[in-house]
Structure formats: C-alpha cells, structure tokens
Design an enzyme around this catalytic site. Structure first.
Site, PDB file in Angstrom:
ATOM      1  N   LYS A 208      44.302   0.951  -6.916  1.00 56.21           N
ATOM      2  CA  LYS A 208      45.428   0.064  -5.551  1.00 56.21           C
ATOM      3  C   LYS A 208      46.487  -0.048  -5.824  1.00 56.21           C
ATOM      4  O   LYS A 208      46.728  -0.073  -6.857  1.00 56.21           O
ATOM      5  CB  LYS A 208      44.286  -0.012  -4.483  1.00 56.21           C
ATOM      6  N   ARG A 244      33.857   0.983  -7.615  1.00 55.42           N
ATOM      7  CA  ARG A 244      34.311   2.491  -7.495  1.00 55.42           C
ATOM      8  C   ARG A 244      35.277   2.333  -7.881  1.00 55.42           C
ATOM      9  O   ARG A 244      36.429   2.015  -6.968  1.00 55.42           O
ATOM     10  CB  ARG A 244      34.628   2.238  -5.410  1.00 55.42           C
TER      11      ARG A 244
END
Ligand code: PMM
Length: 285
Positions: A208, A244
């Site tokens: 991210k 994840r």
C-alpha cells in the site's frame, strides 16, 4: 500462528498487480503458486478497490472470479471471495469459497449481511467509509484507533442483528482505506487493541501507498514487499489471525523467523552466580 492470505486479483487494474492474473488460466496458476509459497488462504477479487478505481458490474465480476474459485476449490485450497456484492458472495460460496471478505463491512450492499448469515461462511468486516472514488475525501478522525474500533463495533452489531454468528466475524482495520499515511502507522502501532476486541483480526498492508514512505523516493511498488513482510511480523506479534499479502514467500520467511524465535528457549547456565544472565550471554554457547 498467524495465517497468510495470498492475494489473487483477477482484475485488469489493481494497483500493484493489475492485469497480471486477468485470464482464468493465469489466475489459477498464480493461486497454486501462492499455495506453494506458503499461503494458508487465497483471497480472490474481481474488482479493484484502489483509490479512484471504477466500479465493475457484479456479473462481470463473477465471470472473472467464479471459474477461478471453482478450479482452485477443486485443488483443495481454502478460498475467500473479496467482494462487497452480495450476489457475488453467494455465487462464490456455491463455487467453493469459505470466507467472504467484504471491504465495506456490509455497508456497500444492503443484502450482504443476509447472505453472510444464510451461507454461514466466515465473514471479514473491514473498516470502510466509502467507495474508491470517495475514500480519500473521508479521512477525518479524532483518534483513528478509537474511531475505527467504534465504527467496526457498529458493523458487528448490525451484522449480528441480521443473523451473522459473532464467532464467524473477522475484523480488519482497513489499512489504506480512508486513511492518511499517519493513520496507517497509528493503526499498526495499536493492532493489539483490535485483537483485544476478542474477534480474529485480519491485516492488509501489502504494497500500500503508505509503505512508500519508508523507501527511497520513486522506489518501485514491488520494493514494498520488504516493509510488508515487516508489518506481517508486527501484526503477528500483536495477535493477528491473518495477514493479506501479495508476496507470500517473503511473509512466510518473515513469520518463520518469528516462529523460530518464539520456539527458542533461552538456556540459562545453572552455575552462574548473581541471578539471571544478560540476553547476550544466552546466545553465546
Ligand atoms: N485491501 C485491498 C483489497 N482487499 N481486503 C481486506 N480484508 N483488507 C485489506 O486491507 C484489503 C482487502 C486492496 O489491496 P489490493 O488492491 O492490492 O488487493
């Protein structure tokens, strides 16, 4: 031990792996590769949630993910469907998925809670404040940790009222979703507060934007896999149920380090006078 959820985006436009596994065959092959790399679960998504992404009609989403779920379920993989569409969750459950991963925590589709209750699948409720087009404009928090926890508690109340079993709900702080860079670090710093809520916690930091902050300016997205693996260890230490990630092999190695450290027992020389030895002494023989 914290589980590893490998990311399998069957989309042309996800921010870090868009288009790579867009064909059914390539997606199936990648799913098997993620398992070989050490994934315990595979999370299959057919719509990108990156900031600014355009919406995909549920039938197109299903045509991307259902053949992949069917085939990977046939290979015995434990699968989750990454969707906020109730119809897609239901179709995925029929095809063999056992976890619904809803980044909206039931807010995007009014039918989702009923489908989650009806299918009886494990249901991941992520903290969410709006679709990809709006998420970056709703980032105001008094205190991000307490606000996210409070908003997740509202979702849990709504889900259980709709018939979802409390012990099937997994919480996710939603790193990168309606969060400024500092919010993500603050949430990672207090993952223990999420674990203390008593429900399993899933953490999705992989690749991210906020991770770019710890790398040289302009570093390629794939270089975020190292800080991702470090976050995986921090999440595991805080008691996360699962992380994840895209690069499963890196997180598997990182979690193996943690497992080895946890299994090691400091050997205290019995004849040593003056109480406990210093940590450096423990590791020298
Ligand atoms: N992040 C993305 C997609 N799905 N699901 C959960 N539960 N938690 C997340 O943090 C999360 C998610 C966005 O990442 P991607 O576009 O790389 O899949």
């Amino acid at each position: 031990m914290t589980l590893i959820m490998g990311v399998l985006n069957v989309t042309p436009d996800s921010f870090s792996d868009g288009g790579k596994w867009a064909s059914t065959d390539a997606a199936i092959e990648h799913g098997l590769r993620l398992r070989a790399d050490g994934a315990d679960l595979i999370d299959i998504g057919g719509e990108s949630t990156r900031p600014g992404a355009t919406r995909v009609p549920p039938d197109e989403e299903q045509s991307r993910v259902i053949p992949v779920i069917t085939e990977l379920a046939r290979h015995g993989l434990r699968l989750s469907i990454d969707t906020f569409n109730a119809a897609t969750a239901r179709a995925a459950a029929k095809a063999g998925a056992t976890i619904i991963n809803d980044v909206s925590g039931g807010l995007a589709d009014p039918d989702m809670a009923a489908i989650a209750a009806d299918t009886g699948l494990t249901y991941v409720a992520m903290h969410w404040r709006g679709h990809a087009q709006q998420m970056d404009s709703v980032t105001a928090y008094d205190d991000v940790v307490t606000d996210v926890i409070a908003e997740l508690n509202v979702r849990v109340a709504a889900l259980t009222a709709a018939g979802v079993d409390l012990d099937r709900i997994v919480l996710d702080p939603g790193l990168g979703f309606s969060k400024k860079t500092e919010h993500n670090w603050q949430l990672i710093n207090r993952l223990d507060a999420f674990a203390e809520l008593g429900l399993p916690v899933l953490v999705g930091a992989s690749r991210k934007r906020f991770l770019a902050e710890v790398l040289p300016v302009g570093a390629p997205v794939l270089e975020r896999d190292l800080p991702t693996a470090v976050v995986s260890v921090l999440a595991a230490q805080a008691g996360a149920w699962a992380v994840r990630v895209h690069d499963v092999a890196a997180t598997r190695a990182a979690l193996n380090v943690l497992a080895s450290v946890r299994q090691s027992m400091p050997r205290v020389p019995p004849e040593l006078p003056g109480g406990a030895p210093s940590p450096t002494q423990w590791n020298h023989d």
